[in-house]
Design a protein around this motif. Sequence first.
Motif, PDB file in Angstrom:
ATOM      1  N   TYR A  29       0.806  -1.208   0.000  1.00  0.00           N
ATOM      2  CA  TYR A  29       0.000   0.000   0.000  1.00  0.00           C
ATOM      3  C   TYR A  29       0.845   1.267   0.000  1.00  0.00           C
ATOM      4  CZ  TYR A  29      -4.591  -2.106   0.494  1.00  0.00           C
ATOM      5  OH  TYR A  29      -5.751  -2.762   0.255  1.00  0.00           O
ATOM      6  N   LYS A  30       2.047   1.173   0.553  1.00  0.00           N
ATOM      7  CA  LYS A  30       2.853   2.388   0.634  1.00  0.00           C
ATOM      8  C   LYS A  30       3.372   2.812  -0.729  1.00  0.00           C
ATOM      9  CE  LYS A  30       7.110  -0.082   1.862  1.00  0.00           C
ATOM     10  NZ  LYS A  30       8.159  -0.228   2.901  1.00  0.00           N
ATOM     11  N   THR A  31       3.289   1.923  -1.725  1.00  0.00           N
ATOM     12  CA  THR A  31       3.763   2.263  -3.059  1.00  0.00           C
ATOM     13  C   THR A  31       2.636   2.423  -4.075  1.00  0.00           C
ATOM     14  OG1 THR A  31       4.075  -0.049  -3.696  1.00  0.00           O
ATOM     15  CG2 THR A  31       5.949   1.080  -2.670  1.00  0.00           C
ATOM     16  N   TYR A  32       1.389   2.234  -3.637  1.00  0.00           N
ATOM     17  CA  TYR A  32       0.260   2.296  -4.551  1.00  0.00           C
ATOM     18  C   TYR A  32      -0.719   3.388  -4.118  1.00  0.00           C
ATOM     19  CZ  TYR A  32       1.092  -1.870  -7.359  1.00  0.00           C
ATOM     20  OH  TYR A  32       1.600  -2.769  -8.245  1.00  0.00           O
ATOM     21  N   ALA A  33      -1.397   3.945  -5.104  1.00  0.00           N
ATOM     22  CA  ALA A  33      -2.546   4.797  -4.843  1.00  0.00           C
ATOM     23  C   ALA A  33      -3.793   3.912  -4.817  1.00  0.00           C
ATOM     24  CB  ALA A  33      -2.681   5.857  -5.941  1.00  0.00           C
ATOM     25  N   MET A  34      -4.727   4.264  -3.957  1.00  0.00           N
ATOM     26  CA  MET A  34      -5.919   3.438  -3.751  1.00  0.00           C
ATOM     27  C   MET A  34      -7.165   4.298  -3.866  1.00  0.00           C
ATOM     28  SD  MET A  34      -4.431   0.542  -2.922  1.00  0.00           S
ATOM     29  CE  MET A  34      -5.860  -0.383  -2.367  1.00  0.00           C
ATOM     30  N   GLY A  35      -8.274   3.653  -4.220  1.00  0.00           N
ATOM     31  CA  GLY A  35      -9.518   4.399  -4.307  1.00  0.00           C
ATOM     32  C   GLY A  35     -10.718   3.541  -3.967  1.00  0.00           C
ATOM     33  N   TRP A  36     -11.779   4.208  -3.578  1.00  0.00           N
ATOM     34  CA  TRP A  36     -13.086   3.577  -3.401  1.00  0.00           C
ATOM     35  C   TRP A  36     -14.031   4.136  -4.469  1.00  0.00           C
ATOM     36  CZ3 TRP A  36     -14.213  -0.482  -0.476  1.00  0.00           C
ATOM     37  CH2 TRP A  36     -13.413  -0.766   0.633  1.00  0.00           C
ATOM     38  N   PHE A  37     -14.787   3.236  -5.043  1.00  0.00           N
ATOM     39  CA  PHE A  37     -15.773   3.596  -6.060  1.00  0.00           C
ATOM     40  C   PHE A  37     -17.094   2.942  -5.695  1.00  0.00           C
ATOM     41  CE2 PHE A  37     -13.147   5.521  -9.412  1.00  0.00           C
ATOM     42  CZ  PHE A  37     -11.896   5.245  -8.895  1.00  0.00           C
ATOM     43  N   ARG A  38     -18.176   3.418  -6.290  1.00  0.00           N
ATOM     44  CA  ARG A  38     -19.459   2.771  -6.081  1.00  0.00           C
ATOM     45  C   ARG A  38     -20.250   2.772  -7.377  1.00  0.00           C
ATOM     46  NH1 ARG A  38     -22.587   7.097  -2.101  1.00  0.00           N
ATOM     47  NH2 ARG A  38     -23.022   8.698  -3.684  1.00  0.00           N
ATOM     48  N   GLN A  39     -21.160   1.835  -7.451  1.00  0.00           N
ATOM     49  CA  GLN A  39     -21.984   1.723  -8.647  1.00  0.00           C
ATOM     50  C   GLN A  39     -23.401   1.341  -8.258  1.00  0.00           C
ATOM     51  OE1 GLN A  39     -20.426  -0.926 -11.657  1.00  0.00           O
ATOM     52  NE2 GLN A  39     -21.592   0.101 -13.268  1.00  0.00           N
ATOM     53  N   ARG A  40     -24.329   2.200  -8.628  1.00  0.00           N
ATOM     54  CA  ARG A  40     -25.743   1.918  -8.408  1.00  0.00           C
ATOM     55  C   ARG A  40     -26.259   1.176  -9.628  1.00  0.00           C
ATOM     56  NH1 ARG A  40     -25.224   7.488  -7.444  1.00  0.00           N
ATOM     57  NH2 ARG A  40     -25.278   8.119  -5.254  1.00  0.00           N
ATOM     58  N   PRO A  41     -27.322   0.386  -9.481  1.00  0.00           N
ATOM     59  CA  PRO A  41     -27.880  -0.336 -10.630  1.00  0.00           C
ATOM     60  C   PRO A  41     -28.244   0.621 -11.760  1.00  0.00           C
ATOM     61  CG  PRO A  41     -28.829  -1.161  -8.602  1.00  0.00           C
ATOM     62  CD  PRO A  41     -28.016   0.051  -8.227  1.00  0.00           C
ATOM     63  N   ARG A  45     -20.048   3.503 -12.787  1.00  0.00           N
ATOM     64  CA  ARG A  45     -19.261   3.500 -11.557  1.00  0.00           C
ATOM     65  C   ARG A  45     -18.710   4.908 -11.327  1.00  0.00           C
ATOM     66  NH1 ARG A  45     -15.364  -1.577 -10.830  1.00  0.00           N
ATOM     67  NH2 ARG A  45     -17.367  -2.477 -11.426  1.00  0.00           N
ATOM     68  N   GLU A  46     -18.786   5.362 -10.087  1.00  0.00           N
ATOM     69  CA  GLU A  46     -18.315   6.709  -9.765  1.00  0.00           C
ATOM     70  C   GLU A  46     -17.302   6.669  -8.622  1.00  0.00           C
ATOM     71  OE1 GLU A  46     -21.397   9.260  -8.260  1.00  0.00           O
ATOM     72  OE2 GLU A  46     -22.021   7.834  -6.713  1.00  0.00           O
ATOM     73  N   GLY A  47     -16.382   7.607  -8.679  1.00  0.00           N
ATOM     74  CA  GLY A  47     -15.373   7.704  -7.638  1.00  0.00           C
ATOM     75  C   GLY A  47     -15.955   8.253  -6.353  1.00  0.00           C
ATOM     76  N   VAL A  48     -15.550   7.672  -5.250  1.00  0.00           N
ATOM     77  CA  VAL A  48     -16.010   8.102  -3.930  1.00  0.00           C
ATOM     78  C   VAL A  48     -14.891   8.833  -3.197  1.00  0.00           C
ATOM     79  CG1 VAL A  48     -16.763   7.283  -1.668  1.00  0.00           C
ATOM     80  CG2 VAL A  48     -17.703   6.244  -3.754  1.00  0.00           C
ATOM     81  N   ALA A  49     -13.735   8.175  -3.105  1.00  0.00           N
ATOM     82  CA  ALA A  49     -12.601   8.746  -2.381  1.00  0.00           C
ATOM     83  C   ALA A  49     -11.336   8.053  -2.843  1.00  0.00           C
ATOM     84  CB  ALA A  49     -12.780   8.582  -0.872  1.00  0.00           C
ATOM     85  N   ALA A  50     -10.215   8.751  -2.730  1.00  0.00           N
ATOM     86  CA  ALA A  50      -8.934   8.185  -3.133  1.00  0.00           C
ATOM     87  C   ALA A  50      -7.857   8.663  -2.170  1.00  0.00           C
ATOM     88  CB  ALA A  50      -8.594   8.592  -4.554  1.00  0.00           C
ATOM     89  N   ILE A  51      -6.797   7.867  -2.086  1.00  0.00           N
ATOM     90  CA  ILE A  51      -5.677   8.209  -1.214  1.00  0.00           C
ATOM     91  C   ILE A  51      -4.397   7.844  -1.933  1.00  0.00           C
ATOM     92  CG2 ILE A  51      -5.807   5.986   0.002  1.00  0.00           C
ATOM     93  CD1 ILE A  51      -5.032   7.550   2.586  1.00  0.00           C
ATOM     94  N   ASP A  52      -3.421   8.760  -1.947  1.00  0.00           N
ATOM     95  CA  ASP A  52      -2.182   8.477  -2.672  1.00  0.00           C
ATOM     96  C   ASP A  52      -1.137   7.908  -1.719  1.00  0.00           C
ATOM     97  OD1 ASP A  52      -1.052  11.949  -2.985  1.00  0.00           O
ATOM     98  OD2 ASP A  52      -0.989  10.575  -1.283  1.00  0.00           O
ATOM     99  N   ARG A  53       0.067   7.690  -2.256  1.00  0.00           N
ATOM    100  CA  ARG A  53       1.110   7.036  -1.461  1.00  0.00           C
ATOM    101  C   ARG A  53       1.445   7.815  -0.196  1.00  0.00           C
ATOM    102  NH1 ARG A  53       3.330   7.534  -6.442  1.00  0.00           N
ATOM    103  NH2 ARG A  53       3.292   5.708  -7.817  1.00  0.00           N
ATOM    104  N   SER A  54       1.368   9.125  -0.304  1.00  0.00           N
ATOM    105  CA  SER A  54       1.758   9.952   0.841  1.00  0.00           C
ATOM    106  C   SER A  54       0.642  10.080   1.863  1.00  0.00           C
ATOM    107  CB  SER A  54       2.154  11.351   0.361  1.00  0.00           C
ATOM    108  OG  SER A  54       1.022  12.062  -0.111  1.00  0.00           O
ATOM    109  N   GLY A  55      -0.551   9.611   1.501  1.00  0.00           N
ATOM    110  CA  GLY A  55      -1.682   9.742   2.412  1.00  0.00           C
ATOM    111  C   GLY A  55      -2.604  10.905   2.099  1.00  0.00           C
ATOM    112  N   SER A  56      -2.302  11.635   1.056  1.00  0.00           N
ATOM    113  CA  SER A  56      -3.191  12.727   0.654  1.00  0.00           C
ATOM    114  C   SER A  56      -4.479  12.154   0.089  1.00  0.00           C
ATOM    115  CB  SER A  56      -2.515  13.613  -0.393  1.00  0.00           C
ATOM    116  OG  SER A  56      -1.399  14.269   0.163  1.00  0.00           O
TER     117      SER A  56
END
Length: 120
Positions: A29-41, A45-56
């Motif tokens: 995780y310390k080398t990857y950017a991560m995100g949460w997405f959601r999709q309604r029927p 799919r839409e972006g909800v939140a994301a966090i980069d390597r530094s924690g931003s």
Amino acid sequence: HVQLVESGGGSVQAGGSLRLSCASTGLEYKTYAMGWFRQRPGEEREGVAAIDRSGSTTYAGSLKGRFTISKDNAENTLYLQMNNLKPEDTAMYYCAADFFNLQLSRQYSSWGRGTQVTVS
């Protein structure tokens, strides 16, 4: 081979809270950017939140203040704390990972299978 597994979804009444988790293998995780997405029927799919390597962090504007993304690098786990849930938050929630900082773009290279959140 990257694997992402979401958990923590369920059914909750409006105004309630849930915390989603995303456990992973095959990446740090310390080398990857991560995100949460959601999709309604029937919707994209839409972006909800994301966090980069530094924690931003980055949030969809309408969700900032109710949702909080965080990660535990030591445990390789991503979290999404969701408070004051509303019926319109009902969706399948997915976590995603990528070497590049894609923020809320849907271009992430690795995806989990999702966890269902239902708010009534």
